[in-house]
Design an enzyme around this catalytic site. Structure first.
Site, PDB file in Angstrom:
ATOM      1  N   TYR A 124      59.520  27.109 -19.265  1.00  0.00           N
ATOM      2  CA  TYR A 124      58.807  27.221 -17.767  1.00  0.00           C
ATOM      3  C   TYR A 124      57.128  26.639 -18.033  1.00  0.00           C
ATOM      4  O   TYR A 124      56.564  25.719 -18.924  1.00  0.00           O
ATOM      5  CB  TYR A 124      58.466  28.405 -17.486  1.00  0.00           C
ATOM      6  CG  TYR A 124      57.362  29.331 -18.445  1.00  0.00           C
ATOM      7  CD1 TYR A 124      56.037  28.895 -17.734  1.00  0.00           C
ATOM      8  CD2 TYR A 124      57.615  29.668 -19.611  1.00  0.00           C
ATOM      9  CE1 TYR A 124      55.266  29.714 -18.720  1.00  0.00           C
ATOM     10  CE2 TYR A 124      56.657  30.853 -20.106  1.00  0.00           C
ATOM     11  CZ  TYR A 124      55.399  30.385 -19.937  1.00  0.00           C
ATOM     12  OH  TYR A 124      54.299  31.444 -20.368  1.00  0.00           O
ATOM     13  N   CYS A 125      56.934  25.480 -16.675  1.00  0.00           N
ATOM     14  CA  CYS A 125      55.838  25.071 -16.490  1.00  0.00           C
ATOM     15  C   CYS A 125      55.237  25.460 -14.837  1.00  0.00           C
ATOM     16  O   CYS A 125      55.767  26.420 -14.755  1.00  0.00           O
ATOM     17  CB  CYS A 125      55.907  23.685 -16.718  1.00  0.00           C
ATOM     18  SG  CYS A 125      57.409  23.195 -15.656  1.00  0.00           S
ATOM     19  N   THR A 126      54.699  24.668 -14.687  1.00  0.00           N
ATOM     20  CA  THR A 126      54.155  24.833 -13.255  1.00  0.00           C
ATOM     21  C   THR A 126      54.795  24.561 -11.888  1.00  0.00           C
ATOM     22  O   THR A 126      55.156  25.650 -11.537  1.00  0.00           O
ATOM     23  CB  THR A 126      52.220  23.925 -12.549  1.00  0.00           C
ATOM     24  OG1 THR A 126      52.138  23.824 -14.062  1.00  0.00           O
ATOM     25  CG2 THR A 126      51.932  24.651 -11.614  1.00  0.00           C
TER      26      THR A 126
END
Length: 550
Positions: A154-156
């Site tokens: 996951y990331c922003t």
């Protein structure tokens, strides 16, 4: 919001944007003007790029194919998998056994410090990197931790996971099971406003700074006292690497210098100069609308960086930039926008047109018999030069003219006049600009910058600048350097000997570098063509050179 929704609907109707995940979020006004200036998107920029965020900093390494990216999971699917492996009830089947699942955060360490996923019974991997381009090295060094696992990334907003997941899968057998949160943390918090398995706040790169859930729990801690704190609005930064650090309001002090956790691990201590605030200022543009008239400042850029408490000011380096042949201040500013962005913490670039205006030239379309039938329809943009060939004319009312011949990479050898006018013009402009720390020249601008410094040394004995940066430069064929070395700290940046720069030969740039004091001369050779490189390791070398004058 209604206008934005209308815009998104219009863009979505175009096949180019099919499948694009447009995100909308309401927000309040910036907390103050300084945050708005640093974080706000104040202008529209449309560019075609290979990557939205650069994954591989080494330009010689092949970029992974985006088609090999990991499988997308919606926020609901991602949550369901985490719920399953956490041991809570769910009807969904996890992608693998609990022990074979890891959660991987693809963000930078300062982002993870204020918010991250926490799943009971599941290992969460935090690479603790300063920037996204450091992630491939971390993946290489921790490949065994990932091999054979089902990797939940996951990331922003989902962008960084695309290339990062493709990079992991490109490692072959044992790295096939990579899943990524589609839409990132933002979409997850929209789906689960109570936070779900996400704890803390989601760091964002606009003036909101961070977005939390209904939990409002604080994960971050003050760098100095260790108290709970997760507010980056003060924009405190590490004195060494410029990374954001968390410093609570009680510990903030203009006299203090901060060393981030990563620099502390590398044994770095507080340095003499602290550049802990990050207020971006616009580059200056000098308008030379009339040759021979004093140059006037068209856009004023602040030369100081206010500290958080407003009690002190720290000046950035101010660098005068000279464009190349047949360019102007405006397009050179555009071509160096990436450089300005990379140096925005330490330097302010000032641009000026050269005094010699050039004819408007074009090459006719060979398919037409009439020379005028292929005349460019666009309004010509004024182009200038510091040095020109003999008998050149400077008529501002000129119409388009057909170019006499194909581009000659050695044309600069015929540009032997115009120095006296350009020298006087620069002297006049500098008298109005105030303190200028250094000069940067590109191509013919580099040749002119070297001539100017040589003449200053010859006539005045002292130089106006503390340093010079000469990019894709060459010794101008005007007189000689009289064998006297230019006593100025200098950085010379040019293409290597493999013919990457097809306009200025490596040998010519090397010859210019030899005209400067070798004891304070730095050379950067690159394979990026007739440009000023802004990728590592070149940009790091440029920053290293400039740090000597802060």
């Amino acid at each position: 919001m209604a206008a934005l929704e209308e815009h998104v609907a219009e863009m979505s109707s175009n096949a180019l944007f099919e499948g694009t995940d447009f995100k909308l979020a309401s927000c309040e006004d910036p907390v103050d003007e300084r945050v708005a200036r640093e974080c706000g998107f104040t202008s529209l920029s449309v560019r075609l790029v290979k990557e939205l965020v650069t994954l591989c900093s080494n330009p010689s390494l092949a970029t992974p194919q985006i088609t090999c990216a990991g499988r997308h999971l919606s926020a609901a699917e991602f949550h369901s998998v985490l719920q399953s492996v956490a041991g809570t009830t769910s009807d969904s089947e996890p992608p693998a056994e609990k022990s074979d699942v890891v959660v991987l955060d693809a963000r930078n360490v300062y982002e993870t410090r204020i918010g991250k996923f926490h799943v009971p019974n599941v290992e969460t991997l935090d690479p603790e990197i300063r920037q996204y381009s450091d992630l491939p090295l971390w993946i290489d060094e921790h490949a065994e931790k990932l091999r054979g696992k089902s990797i939940m990334m996951y990331c922003t907003g989902g962008i960084r996971c695309e290339m990062a997941s493709a990079y992991i899968r490109s490692k072959g057998e044992g790295f096939e099971n990579v899943f990524q949160l589609y839409g990132g943390i933002q979409r997850y918090l929209e789906q689960f406003p109570d936070g779900g398995y996400f704890e803390g706040k989601n760091f964002v790169f606009d003036h909101r700074i961070s977005v939390g859930s209904l939990k409002e729990n604080i994960l971050g801690t003050c760098l100095l006292c260790g108290s709970s704190f997760d507010d980056y609005s003060s924009r405190c930064r590490c004195s060494h690497c410029r990374m954001l650090v968390l410093v609570c309001s009680t510990c903030q002090d203009s006299s203090k210098q901060y060393v981030c956790e990563l620099c502390q691990k590398n044994g770095k201590q507080c340095c003499q100069i602290s550049l802990r605030q990050d207020c971006e200022t616009e580059s200056e543009l000098i308008d030379s609308s009339d040759f021979g008239r004093p140059a006037t400042i068209n856009q004023i850029a602040a030369s100081t960086i206010p500290r958080s408490n407003g009690s002190d000011q720290l000046r950035k380096l101010k660098i005068l930039c000279l464009h190349g042949f047949r360019q102007n201040a405006s397009n050179f500013k555009g071509r160096t926008s990436a450089l300005a962005k990379k140096l925005k913490h330490i330097a302010e670039l000032v641009f000026i047109d050269a005094p010699h205006e050039l004819s408007f030239v074009y090459r006719p379309n060979p398919d037409h018999y009439s020379d005028r039938s292929s005349l460019p329809s666009s309004k010509p943009k004024r182009k200038f030069a510091w040095l020109v060939a003999p008998n050149s004319t400077c008529d501002t009312e000129q119409d388009w003219k057909i170019v006499n011949a194909l581009f000659d990479p050695l044309q600069y050898q015929q540009q032997t006049v115009g120095f006296e006018e350009s020298y006087a013009y620069l002297e006049n402009a500098l008298s109005q600009m105030g303190k200028i720390d250094g000069i940067l020249g590109f191509s013919q601008g580099a040749a002119m910058a070297a001539l100017f410094c040589r003449q200053q040394q010859k006539t005045c004995g002292t130089l106006k600048f503390r340093f010079g940066m000469f990019c894709s430069g060459y010794p101008a064929p005007i007189g000689g350097f009289d064998g006297e070395i230019i006593r100025l700290p200098s950085l010379h940046c040019f293409g290597n000997g493999e013919g990457h720069d097809r306009q200025i030969a490596n040998m010519a740039s090397t010859e210019l570098a030899n005209r400067f004091d070798k004891g304070c001369c730095s050379i950067i050779e690159h394979d990026m063509g007739h440009i000023i490189p802004t990728r590592p390791p070149y940009i790091d070398q440029i920053k290293g050179f400039l740090s000597n004058f802060l």
